[in-house]
Design an enzyme around this catalytic site. Structure first.
Site, PDB file in Angstrom:
ATOM      1  N   CYS A  13       0.856  -1.183   0.000  1.00 21.75           N
ATOM      2  CA  CYS A  13       0.000   0.000   0.000  1.00 21.75           C
ATOM      3  C   CYS A  13       0.891   1.231   0.000  1.00 21.75           C
ATOM      4  CB  CYS A  13      -0.869   0.013   1.238  1.00 21.75           C
ATOM      5  SG  CYS A  13      -1.719  -1.533   1.524  1.00 21.75           S
TER       6      CYS A  13
ATOM      7  N   ARG B 225       1.460   1.862  -6.216  1.00 22.73           N
ATOM      8  CA  ARG B 225       1.689   0.848  -5.176  1.00 22.73           C
ATOM      9  C   ARG B 225       0.422   0.057  -4.844  1.00 22.73           C
ATOM     10  NH1 ARG B 225       6.276   1.450  -2.298  1.00 22.73           N
ATOM     11  NH2 ARG B 225       5.383   0.352  -0.533  1.00 22.73           N
TER      12      ARG B 225
ATOM     13  N   TRP C 122      -3.817  -1.658  -1.238  1.00 20.80           N
ATOM     14  CA  TRP C 122      -3.790  -2.829  -2.124  1.00 20.80           C
ATOM     15  C   TRP C 122      -4.061  -3.981  -1.178  1.00 20.80           C
ATOM     16  CZ3 TRP C 122      -3.291  -4.179  -7.187  1.00 20.80           C
ATOM     17  CH2 TRP C 122      -2.898  -5.475  -7.481  1.00 20.80           C
TER      18      TRP C 122
ATOM     19  N   ASN D  43       1.138  -0.304   5.994  1.00 19.43           N
ATOM     20  CA  ASN D  43       1.528  -0.997   4.770  1.00 19.43           C
ATOM     21  C   ASN D  43       2.290  -2.252   5.212  1.00 19.43           C
ATOM     22  OD1 ASN D  43       4.267  -0.330   2.486  1.00 19.43           O
ATOM     23  ND2 ASN D  43       2.672  -1.842   2.324  1.00 19.43           N
ATOM     24  N   GLY D  44       1.862  -3.418   4.742  1.00 22.58           N
ATOM     25  CA  GLY D  44       2.576  -4.646   5.117  1.00 22.58           C
ATOM     26  C   GLY D  44       1.606  -5.750   5.522  1.00 22.58           C
TER      27      GLY D  44
ATOM     28  N   GLU E 240       9.146 -19.924 -20.418  1.00 26.30           N
ATOM     29  CA  GLU E 240       8.862 -18.579 -19.917  1.00 26.30           C
ATOM     30  C   GLU E 240       9.961 -17.598 -20.355  1.00 26.30           C
ATOM     31  OE1 GLU E 240       6.512 -16.928 -18.751  1.00 26.30           O
ATOM     32  OE2 GLU E 240       7.443 -15.232 -17.732  1.00 26.30           O
TER      33      GLU E 240
ATOM     34  N   LYS F 177       9.240 -14.184 -22.400  1.00 24.41           N
ATOM     35  CA  LYS F 177       9.673 -12.849 -21.952  1.00 24.41           C
ATOM     36  C   LYS F 177      10.386 -12.132 -23.088  1.00 24.41           C
ATOM     37  CE  LYS F 177       7.884 -12.035 -19.256  1.00 24.41           C
ATOM     38  NZ  LYS F 177       6.882 -12.768 -18.630  1.00 24.41           N
TER      39      LYS F 177
ATOM     40  N   GLU G 133       7.977 -11.149 -25.935  1.00 24.41           N
ATOM     41  CA  GLU G 133       7.016 -10.113 -25.526  1.00 24.41           C
ATOM     42  C   GLU G 133       7.602  -8.708 -25.606  1.00 24.41           C
ATOM     43  OE1 GLU G 133       3.949 -11.353 -22.051  1.00 24.41           O
ATOM     44  OE2 GLU G 133       6.039 -11.654 -21.513  1.00 24.41           O
TER      45      GLU G 133
ATOM     46  N   HIS H  33      13.764 -33.597 -32.191  1.00 22.03           N
ATOM     47  CA  HIS H  33      12.571 -33.862 -32.994  1.00 22.03           C
ATOM     48  C   HIS H  33      12.136 -32.637 -33.806  1.00 22.03           C
ATOM     49  CE1 HIS H  33      12.240 -37.695 -31.052  1.00 22.03           C
ATOM     50  NE2 HIS H  33      12.193 -37.125 -29.851  1.00 22.03           N
TER      51      HIS H  33
ATOM     52  N   LYS I 120      -2.033  -5.925 -20.024  1.00 27.73           N
ATOM     53  CA  LYS I 120      -1.753  -6.534 -18.728  1.00 27.73           C
ATOM     54  C   LYS I 120      -2.884  -7.470 -18.315  1.00 27.73           C
ATOM     55  CE  LYS I 120       0.743  -6.917 -15.063  1.00 27.73           C
ATOM     56  NZ  LYS I 120       1.955  -7.700 -15.292  1.00 27.73           N
TER      57      LYS I 120
END
Ligand code: G6P
Length: 609
Positions: free
Chosen positions: A2, A27, A74, A98-99, A482, A486, A489, A505, A604
């Site tokens: 947050c 945040r 958040w 925050n936490g 992945e 990345k 993208e 193959h 996103k």
């Protein structure tokens, strides 16, 4: 993750606090609120949703005066709602946080036994009541906060006001950031530099386990134990855009570097270190239901699908359950055989991806139990599921997922250990090995991230390639896939991720001196076979970059370039091998000058099928 902001001084601070919150919205942004002392009492305005809603609420109920504190939330504990928004009030105390408070269940139970009534589902409100209890016992605010925090375990940054001490704010921190800004006859605080940068460039950073008394005249810092701290202020030279990214060039690079913290926060309060077990209430499926699961079925898209591929290895290895993994968009076009006995894990950082939501509904209709694994509290996928396991990576702004990916991997380790323990197939010794290994992962990640420069040098060498191949076996296979995703993208270079055993193959036909081949090959039981693949690539003049375990001389003699990794448990290497591939993709893209944080054609959150 947050955002906190605070002001003490002669100005009326409502607008200033909102302005600070606007600069902290990156945040987190599911609700927001202010508490301002108007000279007589503390008045609070809160609202759910974007900051604009708080601004509208303040038009109807303006807040005048100082000191004041503000918060943009958040959610981690308790859904986004007005009652769960900060500041939280207890008696004459208003507090923002925050936490994550790890021992919140225990503390809440104690306070309830003492007759405290809670008005929210947050862990934060507990701290407000703890401070209020100390104030009622006769302590001044500074001492009250110190005493309250003595029983709190976890990560926090707090800012606290007291009705009867209208000239001060008390702030404290452990593991969550807080900065103090020094002005002329006024003092600020915030979670991060950008919030207060327009007002002052003279800042003092609060360190772990410190508490500070802010007044218009300045700041006095002590440790939570009461020792005096003398810290010289720094002058911040960043511009506003640099400050928002903590000085990093892009959000993606910042988020790559936030991964150790994201993993720590995702594990925080969820591991029982005495029994080497996972705490029941933290997983989103109760112990009895977990013991009854017959199969685990992951559904996801994009990067979350790659995390799920790793989840399958974990579940099979640690819980002994059959596990499968399916692209959400494919599951819905088949007649999937899924139903009672299946635990369907819908993995999604945004919690909104429409394909994953549709697949979830299809599985739910057929009688499966649904567990959401998401980063956004109370988003569509968790709401549609029977239970939720949240990653605590904080908001991810770069479109290409990095910290949410490794936080998903961490959540999957917790889930797999939990299932293994509840089914009585995972021994305490093996659980201890894995969980101890997990607790060390953030340190090993920091080690890799400190070699950022050498990955930039490697990226410079490879930036002009037209196409890349990424290879890996076992748990390194999802990481190879992945890594390729990345790169494509954000750099727009064609890249394929392949299981190393499949190279013969097909992809082997592509290999020549122009084709970089990245081989993910930590020392594990697949190593010898992957080493043969590396030799096959070399024999065809391929340009090779190997990711290998420190001390591995064999690889060094074959590959053109080797990036050495610290040693971790063989099951946990994906946490470490992911990082150089993210950094490689990032630096190649940056050399090419692409829009790293918002690559072309990508979004996103994908809410179209
Ligand atoms: C988009 C994003 C990817 C993400 C995928 C799935 O394509 O750009 O980074 O992996 O959606 O998103 P989810 O929110 O369900 O994890």
């Amino acid at each position: 993750m947050c955002g906190i902001v605070g002001y003490v001084g002669p100005k009326s601070c409502g607008d200033l606090l909102v302005d600070g919150l606007r600069r902290l919205e990156y945040r987190g942004y599911d609700s927001a609120g202010l508490a301002v002392h108007d000279g007589k009492e503390i008045r609070v305005v809160r609202s759910v949703g974007k900051l604009g809603n708080l601004v509208s609420a303040l038009k109807e109920r303006p807040l005048a005066g100082a000191p004041g504190i503000g918060h943009t939330r958040w959610a981690t504990h308790g859904r986004p709602s007005e009652t769960n928004a900060h500041p939280h009030v207890a008696g004459g105390i208003a507090l923002v946080h925050n936490g994550i408070i790890e021992n919140h269940l225990h503390l809440k139970r104690q306070l309830m036994e003492q007759g405290v009534k809670f008005s929210s589902d947050t862990d934060t409100e507990i701290v407000a009541h703890l401070v209020e209890r100390e104030v009622r016992a006769g302590h001044k605010l500074l001492e009250a906060v110190r005493r309250a925090l003595a029983v709190v375990e976890g990560a926090y940054a707090v800012a606290v006001l007291h009705k009867d001490e209208p000239d001060r704010i008390v702030i404290a921190k452990n593991a969550s950031p807080l900065v103090i800004g020094l002005g002329e006859g006024e003092t600020y605080c915030a979670s991060d530099i950008p919030a207060i940068l327009p007002y002052t460039r003279t800042m003092v950073l609060l360190e772990e386990g410190e508490i500070a008394l802010l007044t218009a005249g300045g700041v006095e810092i002590t440790t939570l134990k009461g020792e005096r701290v003398d810290r010289k202020p720094k002058t911040i030279t960043w511009n506003a855009a640099q400050a928002e990214k903590s000085g990093y060039k892009h959000f993606m690079l910042k988020e790559i570097h936030e991964q150790p913290r994201a993993i720590e926060d995702t594990m925080r309060g969820r591991i029982d270190l005495e029994k080497w077990d996972i705490i029941d209430s933290e997983i989103g499926i109760d112990a009895a239901a977990a013991a009854d699961v017959k199969r685990v079925y992951f559904i996801a898209c994009g990067t979350s699908f790659h995390a799920s591929l790793f989840g399958r290895y974990l579940v099979e290895s640690l819980s002994g359950l059959p596990a499968t993994c399916e692209l959400a968009s494919e599951l819905v076009v088949r007649d999937p055989v899924v139903g009672p006995g299946d635990l369907v894990v819908a993995v999604s950082q945004s919690g909104e991806t429409i394909d994953t939501l549709a697949a979830l509904k299809a599985a739910k209709d057929r009688g499966a139990r649904i567990l959401a694994l998401a980063n956004v509290l109370d988003s569509a996928i968790p709401r549609a599921a029977h239970g939720s396991l949240y990653t605590h990576a904080g908001p991810e702004i770069g479109v290409a997922s990095t910290k949410c990916f490794t936080a998903q991997l961490a959540a999957m380790v917790l889930l797999a250990v939990y299932l293994g323990r509840r089914r009585n197939v995972l021994s305490t010794d093996r659980a201890r090995e894995v969980l101890q290994g997990m607790l060390e992962v953030p340190h090993r990640m920091r080690d890799v991230l400190s070699q950022d420069d050498s990955l930039r040098d490697l990226a410079r060498k490879f930036q002009h390639a037209k196409s890349f191949l990424f290879l890996g076996r076992g748990v390194s296979f999802p990481i190879a896939v992945e890594g390729a995703l990345k790169l494509k993208e954000i750099s727009y270079i064609h890249a394929e991720g392949y299981a190393a055993g499949e190279m013969k193959h097909g992809p082997i036909a592509l290999i020549d001196e122009n084709m970089p081949v990245v081989v993910v090959m930590p020392r594990d039981r697949t190593y010898e076979k992957t080493l043969s693949n590396l030799q096959e690539v070399k024999a065809r003049e391929g340009r090779t970059l190997a990711l290998a375990t420190r001390g591995d001389a064999e690889v060094g003699a074959i590959a053109d370039h080797v990036f050495y990794l610290p040693k971790v448990d063989a099951m946990l290497t994906p946490f470490i091998t992911s990082l150089p591939l993210q950094l490689l993709a990032y630096y190649v893209a940056d050399f090419k000058g692409t829009d790293v944080d918002q690559p072309r054609n990508l979004a996103k959150t994908v809410t179209v099928e």
